[in-house]
Motif scaffolding. Structure first.
Motif, PDB file in Angstrom:
ATOM      1  N   PHE A 150      61.335 -22.752  10.496  1.00 44.49           N
ATOM      2  CA  PHE A 150      61.990 -21.593   9.885  1.00 44.49           C
ATOM      3  C   PHE A 150      61.246 -21.171   8.625  1.00 44.49           C
ATOM      4  O   PHE A 150      61.075 -19.971   8.376  1.00 44.49           O
ATOM      5  N   ARG A 151      60.780 -22.124   7.844  1.00 43.06           N
ATOM      6  CA  ARG A 151      60.010 -21.783   6.635  1.00 43.06           C
ATOM      7  C   ARG A 151      58.742 -21.016   7.016  1.00 43.06           C
ATOM      8  O   ARG A 151      58.344 -20.076   6.319  1.00 43.06           O
ATOM      9  N   ARG A 152      58.108 -21.415   8.123  1.00 45.55           N
ATOM     10  CA  ARG A 152      56.909 -20.703   8.575  1.00 45.55           C
ATOM     11  C   ARG A 152      57.249 -19.278   9.016  1.00 45.55           C
ATOM     12  O   ARG A 152      56.478 -18.346   8.757  1.00 45.55           O
ATOM     13  N   VAL A 153      58.380 -19.096   9.677  1.00 46.82           N
ATOM     14  CA  VAL A 153      58.800 -17.755  10.083  1.00 46.82           C
ATOM     15  C   VAL A 153      58.973 -16.877   8.846  1.00 46.82           C
ATOM     16  O   VAL A 153      58.480 -15.744   8.799  1.00 46.82           O
ATOM     17  N   CYS A 162      66.062 -15.218  13.564  1.00 45.20           N
ATOM     18  CA  CYS A 162      65.942 -15.371  12.115  1.00 45.20           C
ATOM     19  C   CYS A 162      64.817 -14.469  11.589  1.00 45.20           C
ATOM     20  O   CYS A 162      64.980 -13.796  10.568  1.00 45.20           O
ATOM     21  N   GLY A 163      63.714 -14.467  12.281  1.00 45.63           N
ATOM     22  CA  GLY A 163      62.596 -13.619  11.892  1.00 45.63           C
ATOM     23  C   GLY A 163      62.965 -12.147  11.925  1.00 45.63           C
ATOM     24  O   GLY A 163      62.644 -11.392  11.000  1.00 45.63           O
ATOM     25  N   GLY A 171      65.058 -19.113  20.321  1.00 50.41           N
ATOM     26  CA  GLY A 171      65.911 -17.947  20.095  1.00 50.41           C
ATOM     27  C   GLY A 171      66.359 -17.849  18.652  1.00 50.41           C
ATOM     28  O   GLY A 171      66.368 -16.764  18.058  1.00 50.41           O
ATOM     29  N   ALA A 172      66.733 -18.982  18.076  1.00 48.56           N
ATOM     30  CA  ALA A 172      67.173 -18.988  16.682  1.00 48.56           C
ATOM     31  C   ALA A 172      66.020 -18.606  15.749  1.00 48.56           C
ATOM     32  O   ALA A 172      66.216 -17.833  14.805  1.00 48.56           O
TER      33      ALA A 172
END
Length: 147
Positions: A90-93, A37-38, A32-33
């Protein structure tokens, strides 16, 4: 070409979104996060239409502030380990939406973001900072905005 550089205070965004999820540290909470974020990043891109975008993360290790004040950040709770383990996700998103992530050892994201925003503004471009950190308010000008 007029420059509009979107500078994302990555951990500020990630932690706000992560903490808003139900607190059960489950895989669903992390999914979900990541998804939220995306969407937040995608909304910023579609609304601002920047020419450049970067997600800035805090570097590991003490910064110059720790040398001046050894108790700096001593009262802050540490990042949850489950969140730290997923920072690459998160970096990949962010990368999936076209932004590179940057981290500089012993440098705080705030310092890097402020430096980049000022450099862009000094050269006639515009910077848009995505953060809820009030430290950036001192940078507000006709060339630097805070979102």
């Amino acid at each position: 070409m007029k420059i509009l550089f979107l500078l994302i205070d990555a951990l500020n965004l990630i932690r706000r979104i992560y903490e808003a999820q139900p607190a059960n540290e489950s895989p669903e909470q992390m999914k979900g996060a990541l998804a939220t974020c995306g969407r937040s990043f995608q909304r910023a891109i579609s609304e601002a239409r920047p020419t450049h975008a970067a997600c800035i993360f805090d570097g590991d290790g003490p910064s110059w502030r720790h040398e001046i004040f050894p108790g700096y950040r001593s009262g802050r709770p540490p990042m949850p380990s489950v969140l730290r383990e997923h920072l690459d996700d998160f970096r990949r998103v962010f990368a999936d939406f076209g932004a590179r992530s940057f981290v500089f050892p012993n440098m705080e994201a705030d310092d890097v973001i402020a430096t980049l925003a000022c450099k862009v503004a000094d050269r006639g471009g515009n910077a848009l900072i995505l953060s809820t950190d009030k430290i950036f308010l001192q940078l507000l000008s006709d060339r630097v905005e805070i979102r």
